[in-house]
Motif scaffolding. Structure first.
Motif, PDB file in Angstrom:
ATOM      1  N   SER B 283      62.735  44.197  68.228  1.00 28.33           N
ATOM      2  CA  SER B 283      63.223  45.170  69.208  1.00 28.33           C
ATOM      3  C   SER B 283      64.543  45.725  68.696  1.00 28.33           C
ATOM      4  O   SER B 283      65.596  45.499  69.274  1.00 28.33           O
ATOM      5  N   LEU B 284      64.436  46.460  67.601  1.00 24.79           N
ATOM      6  CA  LEU B 284      65.638  46.975  66.937  1.00 24.79           C
ATOM      7  C   LEU B 284      65.775  48.478  67.084  1.00 24.79           C
ATOM      8  O   LEU B 284      66.734  49.074  66.598  1.00 24.79           O
ATOM      9  N   GLU B 285      64.805  49.090  67.766  1.00 28.72           N
ATOM     10  CA  GLU B 285      64.879  50.538  67.955  1.00 28.72           C
ATOM     11  C   GLU B 285      65.855  50.881  69.088  1.00 28.72           C
ATOM     12  O   GLU B 285      65.991  50.119  70.048  1.00 28.72           O
ATOM     13  N   PRO B 286      66.504  52.044  68.987  1.00 28.69           N
ATOM     14  CA  PRO B 286      67.381  52.472  70.083  1.00 28.69           C
ATOM     15  C   PRO B 286      66.626  52.485  71.415  1.00 28.69           C
ATOM     16  O   PRO B 286      65.458  52.890  71.470  1.00 28.69           O
ATOM     17  N   GLY B 287      67.279  51.975  72.468  1.00 27.38           N
ATOM     18  CA  GLY B 287      66.676  51.997  73.806  1.00 27.38           C
ATOM     19  C   GLY B 287      65.936  50.732  74.161  1.00 27.38           C
ATOM     20  O   GLY B 287      65.562  50.542  75.320  1.00 27.38           O
ATOM     21  N   GLY B 319      76.455  46.058  64.432  1.00 28.60           N
ATOM     22  CA  GLY B 319      76.638  44.737  65.054  1.00 28.60           C
ATOM     23  C   GLY B 319      75.329  43.998  65.255  1.00 28.60           C
ATOM     24  O   GLY B 319      75.325  42.776  65.443  1.00 28.60           O
ATOM     25  N   ILE B 320      74.224  44.708  65.246  1.00 32.68           N
ATOM     26  CA  ILE B 320      72.908  44.057  65.361  1.00 32.68           C
ATOM     27  C   ILE B 320      72.117  44.288  64.067  1.00 32.68           C
ATOM     28  O   ILE B 320      71.642  43.334  63.460  1.00 32.68           O
ATOM     29  N   VAL B 321      71.978  45.531  63.674  1.00 35.25           N
ATOM     30  CA  VAL B 321      71.517  45.833  62.318  1.00 35.25           C
ATOM     31  C   VAL B 321      72.329  47.000  61.780  1.00 35.25           C
ATOM     32  O   VAL B 321      72.818  47.834  62.549  1.00 35.25           O
ATOM     33  N   THR B 322      72.442  47.051  60.498  1.00 35.86           N
ATOM     34  CA  THR B 322      73.186  48.117  59.850  1.00 35.86           C
ATOM     35  C   THR B 322      72.546  49.458  60.189  1.00 35.86           C
ATOM     36  O   THR B 322      71.321  49.579  60.190  1.00 35.86           O
ATOM     37  N   GLY B 323      73.376  50.439  60.516  1.00 37.15           N
ATOM     38  CA  GLY B 323      72.863  51.784  60.751  1.00 37.15           C
ATOM     39  C   GLY B 323      72.844  52.186  62.206  1.00 37.15           C
ATOM     40  O   GLY B 323      72.654  53.366  62.530  1.00 37.15           O
ATOM     41  N   TYR B 324      73.014  51.253  63.119  1.00 40.62           N
ATOM     42  CA  TYR B 324      73.048  51.582  64.548  1.00 40.62           C
ATOM     43  C   TYR B 324      74.331  51.036  65.179  1.00 40.62           C
ATOM     44  O   TYR B 324      74.928  50.067  64.693  1.00 40.62           O
ATOM     45  N   ASP B 492      64.748  45.790  54.376  1.00 40.66           N
ATOM     46  CA  ASP B 492      65.889  45.523  55.257  1.00 40.66           C
ATOM     47  C   ASP B 492      65.412  44.663  56.433  1.00 40.66           C
ATOM     48  O   ASP B 492      64.237  44.293  56.501  1.00 40.66           O
ATOM     49  N   VAL B 493      66.323  44.356  57.329  1.00 41.48           N
ATOM     50  CA  VAL B 493      65.980  43.487  58.459  1.00 41.48           C
ATOM     51  C   VAL B 493      64.909  44.126  59.338  1.00 41.48           C
ATOM     52  O   VAL B 493      63.984  43.457  59.809  1.00 41.48           O
ATOM     53  N   ALA B 494      65.015  45.436  59.552  1.00 38.31           N
ATOM     54  CA  ALA B 494      64.038  46.105  60.419  1.00 38.31           C
ATOM     55  C   ALA B 494      62.633  45.986  59.850  1.00 38.31           C
ATOM     56  O   ALA B 494      61.670  45.718  60.586  1.00 38.31           O
ATOM     57  N   ALA B 495      62.511  46.162  58.542  1.00 38.53           N
ATOM     58  CA  ALA B 495      61.188  46.043  57.912  1.00 38.53           C
ATOM     59  C   ALA B 495      60.669  44.607  58.012  1.00 38.53           C
ATOM     60  O   ALA B 495      59.481  44.377  58.290  1.00 38.53           O
ATOM     61  N   ALA B 496      61.566  43.655  57.806  1.00 31.48           N
ATOM     62  CA  ALA B 496      61.167  42.248  57.931  1.00 31.48           C
ATOM     63  C   ALA B 496      60.744  41.931  59.352  1.00 31.48           C
ATOM     64  O   ALA B 496      59.771  41.219  59.609  1.00 31.48           O
ATOM     65  N   ALA B 497      61.501  42.470  60.329  1.00 34.00           N
ATOM     66  CA  ALA B 497      61.201  42.201  61.735  1.00 34.00           C
ATOM     67  C   ALA B 497      59.834  42.733  62.118  1.00 34.00           C
ATOM     68  O   ALA B 497      59.109  42.129  62.902  1.00 34.00           O
ATOM     69  N   LYS B 498      59.485  43.875  61.565  1.00 35.74           N
ATOM     70  CA  LYS B 498      58.173  44.471  61.882  1.00 35.74           C
ATOM     71  C   LYS B 498      57.034  43.556  61.479  1.00 35.74           C
ATOM     72  O   LYS B 498      56.015  43.472  62.153  1.00 35.74           O
ATOM     73  N   GLN B 499      57.193  42.858  60.344  1.00 37.18           N
ATOM     74  CA  GLN B 499      56.124  41.969  59.870  1.00 37.18           C
ATOM     75  C   GLN B 499      56.220  40.566  60.449  1.00 37.18           C
ATOM     76  O   GLN B 499      55.211  39.937  60.749  1.00 37.18           O
ATOM     77  N   MET B 500      57.444  40.079  60.562  1.00 38.26           N
ATOM     78  CA  MET B 500      57.625  38.657  60.898  1.00 38.26           C
ATOM     79  C   MET B 500      57.939  38.425  62.379  1.00 38.26           C
ATOM     80  O   MET B 500      57.676  37.356  62.912  1.00 38.26           O
ATOM     81  N   GLY B 501      58.561  39.417  63.020  1.00 40.54           N
ATOM     82  CA  GLY B 501      58.886  39.279  64.441  1.00 40.54           C
ATOM     83  C   GLY B 501      57.793  39.882  65.290  1.00 40.54           C
ATOM     84  O   GLY B 501      56.766  40.335  64.782  1.00 40.54           O
TER      85      GLY B 501
END
Lengths: 555, 555
Positions: B283-287, B319-324, B492-501
């Motif tokens: 749940s790393l997307e804005p909103g 503060g949560i992932v780079t770029g946001y 990056d973390v977001a890509a990892a989260a998509k597969q692993m989270g």
């Protein structure tokens, strides 16, 4: 040495009647006996069980009242071991406003074959609350027309009272309504049964029957409510008024046979349970506010001034004793709030501890609450779980508690609830005082006076000396005092009360330090009181949401 | 078919540490192991037992953290049955703000003979709350000087954070203060233990360390707090910052021996338990507002806009992932309120019924509450038993409940308390939205997500789709995801989260009828919220009265 004389006091409560034999010289209570009403309170169906009653109905069977005369009175005399010939008078008190529809000879309609199956033919107990729509109509019209009597009742007539209950019968069963010859307070009906004479007592006629300065609501007003209601006062209500402590008549042969008392014995004018207790407590002087504290609290007080006090239940000339303005106020919930808390909000460990010590949960919580410093719990509560009678007159209000933390215990909350009812009483006292009616002493009767912590809290919160009534059966004693006055043993009720009634003066005195501490907490209560009670409709809205949700769930 | 690779996630909680072995391809959790800290939380005395700690102190022993690496990590690997050679990275997350005073080589002061007996030489756990006077000074001065960073924290710095805790040491034990070479987040210290490299993670440096736009509070500001504090940032705090999901370094020989993992293994930059969970929930997307719901609730959310949101805990770039922009908010009490209620406010019959059915009281009350129509109980409560973090930032507030009648049951109150925490979340969401930071989905992690009634209430109160995280050990999974990114297995973390989270999308959808019903109840909550939270000081006054009363009682 003179031969001792006695009077009989009979207290008609909600579930039973109690007779007590009292010595006229000093008010000593020799013996008492209780008779439970066979039918209790009818809330589900009539005695034959065939008809289901609507919600908020509460009926009684008048024959149950007669049975008290036939059983409890002779039993009390027997237990006292006295000669009935030494009894010089009998007095009664009753719940109010409890109303009986009767024929011209006093026979309740429900005792005739024609009407035995009709709910509206039975006695309507004080807590029959289904006449609220009628009360609302009366209040709206009276406010609209600026009826002069309205301010004598703090601005609102109750659904419990004579007019609302009668109008409900006209609305819902006109045949019964038109068959009524007299619409009689049970307090007066029982006297009628004893002496064969119908006299309306000044107390209930004033507080419940809207009799003010000799006048009832006008024919014009009644007609505007409903043309068929126009002659209600003239044909069914208006009747000779009896002053409290006078004799209404003398015991009939029939009633003498029921009770075992001498024919011709003076029978005191009827009276109301709360008001008669003022005599038992010998608290008839202006400024002595008597609080009868039980599941709810009723306050009565004499004054020599007439003022409009916002939110009082009523002010009646001679409503407590002749010669004073009698004021009445009330708190809808007190002991019932404490009981609800014990039943619903106390964890198992506390119940187990009380059981192990063989004391009640009330006692245990009181003991632990007494060990707390004032304000230590950090809480303030509103005592409106049953709504608010005085001074807001709003039964849509509800309870609230503020200041809870994860460290809050049931002892904390219990103490906060005890205090909240004391704040409620202070609000009433301050409203009287601010309206120009002085209050100088709080006198307590009723079951709650045995809680010493509660009593000290009241003294401290109010900053007033607190006295407690001596008798454990004060209403019956009060009735016996009225009987002594009616029999002429004393000049008047006040003189009889001085000898026969009594209270422990200054049983609890306010402790100055405590008074100051409670001032700060009471300020928070007042803020909550005014915001929830006058500042917004949140509690009413929550009740509406709840009612709608429940109706939806039952569809 | 390729040979499977794994990462290790280690979650350091308040009382224990948990290691989990996760498959890099799909996030499957093969095994986990938990190690309880030998010393738990020190609130009464130091480990030698000789010194009594003041109230609101909460210390820990850093060696307990190392023990997790030595026991739980190898145990999890053993249980997973994998070859350690197939592990490609290790990541960690920690409570925050938990701070350790260390020498230049990373040795905690409490591990040296000179300071082992000094309380300020130990780790200060996040819930060490005795630095409130220091936080108050920082806040007052920052507000007075209009320090630009203050608005990034909703207007208030917490006593839990780096500056207040450090200033407390200077105030109370300057010798310890001056002996500190580095004032280190436990999140970064544990990484230092693993790879021998000190890197400050961007998350806690931003949220807890007041690092904004590359700047800390100025020397001028610190000097105004206390001249001896002027060089605090320069000498003890400022250090290289590591982006989340980057590698901080590689496993040392010593740490390889502790863990059984290969020397040179990539070690992810440290992170905070709540924030790392966003990766576990994907749940790393804005909103996407992630709520980690346990005894309290922490909310974290990414956004592409920077706004000042009243009462948030902070907003940090990356503060949560780079770029946001990463936003954080919180509710001080949630599950602890429900637990308090069960322990203190539920009568014996309910406990007995739960016991007879072999379910918890929570389950029984939830089942009965679920049978109610919305609003049926007629209650509204404030969820401030532990104070209010967002959006009022006032820990002097307290709980309240309104609408009680004699018919109110513990089921009613329990449901009202569940709802009150949902209203508290809605208040936070509306504050974000009204500040220009959109919220489109509520994602729930933490122990409370297993209460299905609670989840549906949240969806209905918020009017938002509610998703639930898949993993039961989401923080440890989140740490493992960061390890996979740090090891380069994903971009990056977001890509990892998509597969692993992952999360169950739309696990609960708002029911339009329910949403409308809750709107009416939420309006009452808002009214209470604003009156008690902004309109008057009653709750603060009650706490002051309570504190004074308790102090007086202890004299």
């Amino acid at each position: 040495m003179h031969r001792q004389k006695y009077t009989i006091g009979v207290d008609f409560g909600t579930l039973s009647g109690r007779a007590v034999v009292v010595r006229v010289d000093d008010g000593a209570e020799l013996a008492s006996a209780v008779h439970d009403y066979e039918h209790g309170v009818l809330t589900q169906s009539l005695p034959d069980g065939n008809l289901r009653l609507p919600v908020e109905w509460a009926l009684q069977v008048p024959e149950d009242y007669r049975q008290v005369l036939k059983t409890a009175v002779p039993e009390a005399i027997r237990l006292a071991g006295i000669d009935p010939a030494d009894v010089i008078g009998i007095g009664t008190d009753f719940t109010a406003c409890t109303m009986i529809p009767v024929h011209a000879d006093g026979t309740p309609l429900c005792e005739t074959a024609a009407f035995a199956g009709r709910p509206h033919a039975y006695a309507k107990l004080w807590k029959h609350h289904s006449a609220q729509p009628q009360a609302d109509r009366i209040n709206a019209l009276a406010a609209d027309r600026k009826e002069p009597w309205l301010k004598r009742y703090g601005g609102l007539i109750s659904s419990e009272w004579e007019f609302a209950k009668a109008l409900q019968i006209l609305d819902e069963d006109p045949e019964v309504y038109h068959a009524i010859d007299r619409w009689v307070e049970a307090a007066d009906w029982i006297v009628w049964q004893l002496c064969g004479t119908y006299v309306r007592n000044a107390c209930s006629a004033g507080y419940k029957g809207i009799l003010q300065d000799g006048h009832y609501p006008t024919r014009d007003f009644l007609s505007a409510l409903d043309p068929d209601f126009a002659d209600f006062v003239d044909t069914k209500l208006r009747h000779q008024i009896g002053a409290l402590g006078d004799a209404a008549g003398n015991l009939t042969e029939q009633a003498a046979a029921w009770t075992g008392l001498p024919v011709g014995l003076p029978v005191a004018v009827g009276n109301v349970d709360a008001h008669v207790t003022a005599a038992a407590a010998d608290s008839l002087e202006p400024g002595q506010l008597l609080a009868i504290m039980g599941t709810s609290t009723c306050h009565v007080m004499n004054s020599d001034v007439l003022q409009e006090v916002p939110g009082m239940c009523g002010v009646v000339d001679g409503g407590i004793v002749t010669g004073y303005w009698g004021y009445e106020a009330g708190q809808s919930g007190v002991g019932d709030i404490f009981g609800w808390f014990i039943d619903n909000c106390v964890p198992p460990a506390v119940h187990e501890q009380a059981l192990a010590r063989n004391i009640s949960v009330h006692q245990l919580l009181t003991e632990q609450a007494a060990a707390q410093a004032i304000g230590q719990h950090g809480l303030v509560a509103l005592d409106w779980h049953s709504g608010n009678r005085s001074v807001l007159v709003d039964h849509q209000l509800s309870g609230a508690i503020v200041g809870q933390t994860l460290a809050t215990t049931c002892v904390d909350t219990y103490r906060a609830l005890l205090e909240s009812t004391a704040y409620g009483t202070r609000m009433i006292v301050e409203t009287f005082v601010n309206s120009g009616v002085p209050v100088t002493e709080l006198v307590v009767a009723g079951g709650l006076l045995k809680n010493r912590l509660l009593m000290q809290i009241y003294a401290d919160v109010l900053g007033l000396p607190l006295s407690t009534v001596n008798s454990a059966q004060a209403p019956a004693l009060g009735a016996a005092i009225h009987a002594a006055a009616a029999a002429g043993a004393y000049q008047d009720v006040a003189a009889a009360a001085k000898q026969m009634g009594g209270r422990v003066r200054n049983a609890y005195l306010p402790i100055p330090d405590n008074v100051a501490r409670y001032d700060a907490l009471y300020a928070a209560y007042v803020k909550l009181h005014d915001w929830f009670g006058r500042g917004n409709a949140m509690m009413r809205t929550l009740r509406e949401i709840s009612a709608t949700a429940q109706a939806g769930a039952n569809e």
